[in-house]
Scaffold this motif. Structure first.
Motif, PDB file in Angstrom:
ATOM      1  N   GLU A  69      -2.242   1.325  -2.884  1.00 28.44           N
ATOM      2  CA  GLU A  69      -2.380  -0.128  -2.883  1.00 28.44           C
ATOM      3  C   GLU A  69      -2.211  -0.700  -4.291  1.00 28.44           C
ATOM      4  OE1 GLU A  69      -3.659  -2.631  -0.122  1.00 28.44           O
ATOM      5  OE2 GLU A  69      -2.131  -1.203   0.531  1.00 28.44           O
ATOM      6  N   ALA A  70      -2.859  -0.076  -5.268  1.00 25.58           N
ATOM      7  CA  ALA A  70      -2.773  -0.545  -6.650  1.00 25.58           C
ATOM      8  C   ALA A  70      -1.359  -0.393  -7.195  1.00 25.58           C
ATOM      9  CB  ALA A  70      -3.769   0.216  -7.522  1.00 25.58           C
ATOM     10  N   MET A  71      -0.763   0.758  -6.948  1.00 24.34           N
ATOM     11  CA  MET A  71       0.580   1.024  -7.461  1.00 24.34           C
ATOM     12  C   MET A  71       1.612   0.067  -6.856  1.00 24.34           C
ATOM     13  SD  MET A  71       2.804   4.529  -7.103  1.00 24.34           S
ATOM     14  CE  MET A  71       3.080   4.263  -5.334  1.00 24.34           C
ATOM     15  N   GLU A  72       1.606  -0.058  -5.537  1.00 24.63           N
ATOM     16  CA  GLU A  72       2.594  -0.912  -4.887  1.00 24.63           C
ATOM     17  C   GLU A  72       2.325  -2.387  -5.182  1.00 24.63           C
ATOM     18  OE1 GLU A  72       2.701   0.327  -0.779  1.00 24.63           O
ATOM     19  OE2 GLU A  72       4.221   1.850  -1.256  1.00 24.63           O
ATOM     20  N   GLY A  73       1.065  -2.747  -5.408  1.00 29.36           N
ATOM     21  CA  GLY A  73       0.748  -4.116  -5.808  1.00 29.36           C
ATOM     22  C   GLY A  73       1.334  -4.439  -7.170  1.00 29.36           C
ATOM     23  N   CYS A  74       1.206  -3.492  -8.107  1.00 30.90           N
ATOM     24  CA  CYS A  74       1.787  -3.701  -9.440  1.00 30.90           C
ATOM     25  C   CYS A  74       3.304  -3.819  -9.362  1.00 30.90           C
ATOM     26  CB  CYS A  74       1.399  -2.551 -10.372  1.00 30.90           C
ATOM     27  SG  CYS A  74      -0.317  -2.596 -10.940  1.00 30.90           S
ATOM     28  N   VAL A  75       3.914  -2.961  -8.562  1.00 34.77           N
ATOM     29  CA  VAL A  75       5.364  -3.015  -8.395  1.00 34.77           C
ATOM     30  C   VAL A  75       5.790  -4.356  -7.796  1.00 34.77           C
ATOM     31  CG1 VAL A  75       7.296  -2.045  -7.085  1.00 34.77           C
ATOM     32  CG2 VAL A  75       5.679  -0.521  -8.227  1.00 34.77           C
ATOM     33  N   LYS A  76       5.060  -4.824  -6.814  1.00 33.90           N
ATOM     34  CA  LYS A  76       5.457  -6.037  -6.092  1.00 33.90           C
ATOM     35  C   LYS A  76       5.492  -7.269  -6.982  1.00 33.90           C
ATOM     36  CE  LYS A  76       4.724  -8.594  -1.814  1.00 33.90           C
ATOM     37  NZ  LYS A  76       3.911  -8.737  -0.583  1.00 33.90           N
ATOM     38  N   ILE A  77       4.521  -7.389  -7.892  1.00 34.56           N
ATOM     39  CA  ILE A  77       4.497  -8.602  -8.718  1.00 34.56           C
ATOM     40  C   ILE A  77       5.087  -8.397 -10.107  1.00 34.56           C
ATOM     41  CG2 ILE A  77       2.544  -9.581  -7.480  1.00 34.56           C
ATOM     42  CD1 ILE A  77       0.751  -8.766  -9.797  1.00 34.56           C
TER      43      ILE A  77
END
Length: 245
Positions: free
Chosen positions: A47-55
């Protein structure tokens, strides 16, 4: 409106560091073994990794295993090492899909050989990814890191490569495990504990801190976005006055 929609994409932290705390207590709270909490914490990492990638946050560093964690019960440590290897094997496709490059800091020679091998393989496989650098702090302790940096600098002085007058903040940064990575703008710790536990002590001189009451397995992408939104409401002065900014 979600917190993701509220985030100012022009004022993002370049580097988010996280202390993933509370796995064991979360598991005990629901009547499970501590390792169950660590296993469920993997989804929060995603969740943290993909959240960082998304924004568009380019650096994420996770405190995965401290040098002090070796003092935990032997069976728990063994289970954590096995979990690390298995997780890397399962998540490699996720790294590639999201353009994530894996990096590590810490005394990796302390890890079991199979962990070292799997880490090296994953680092090599993801080395050309350039969307986000995911750094795992493993067998990591910041005081030990500073000691090693000091030794490296002293050796350069003894060998005549530099003089004592050449020693400055930049030189120290260049000799830390995190050389080449910007200092964290934001540090998040879950579980309600309010301390930094020997984590990136030199690097976090001007980092903004956020302590969350929820345990790490409960952490979601929306928690990341909310924390970043709250970070953006703060005034970072770096020693200046508000009027100077």
């Amino acid at each position: 409106m979600s917190f993701e929609e509220k985030i100012n994409k022009k004022n993002l932290p370049k580097h988010v560091a996280i202390i993933m705390d509370g796995n064991g207590r979360w598991a005990k709270g629901i009547g499970k073994l501590r390792i169950f909490g660590h296993q469920n914490g993997v989804s929060a990492v995603r969740e943290a990794m993909e959240g960082c990638v998304k924004i568009g946050i380019p650096y994420l560093t996770l405190y995965a295993f401290s040098s002090e964690n070796w003092n935990r019960p032997k069976l728990e440590v063994q289970a954590l090492m096995e979990l690390l290897v298995n997780t890397l094997a399962k998540e490699t496709a996720t790294f590639m899909k999201n353009g994530v490059r894996l990096n590590t800091i810490g005394n990796l020679q302390d890890l079991p050989k199979n962990c070292q091998s799997k880490l090296a393989d994953t680092i090599e496989l993801t080395k050309d990814n350039n969307t986000c650098v995911l750094t795992l702090a493993l067998s990591y302790g910041s005081r030990a890191e500073i000691v090693e940096a000091t030794k490296a600098i002293v050796r350069k002085v003894i060998d005549g490569e530099i003089s004592v007058d050449d020693i400055n903040e930049s030189l120290i940064s260049e000799n830390l495990f995190t050389a080449g990575i910007p200092d964290p703008d934001l540090m998040i710790r879950t579980s309600g504990e309010q301390r930094i536990s020997n984590y990136l002590l030199y690097q976090m001189a001007y980092t903004e801190f956020c302590f969350l009451d929820k345990m790490w397995p409960e952490f979601t992408r929306e928690d990341l976005f909310e924390t970043i939104y709250n970070y953006q409401q703060r005034e970072r002065r770096f020693g200046k006055t508000s009027e100077q900014l």
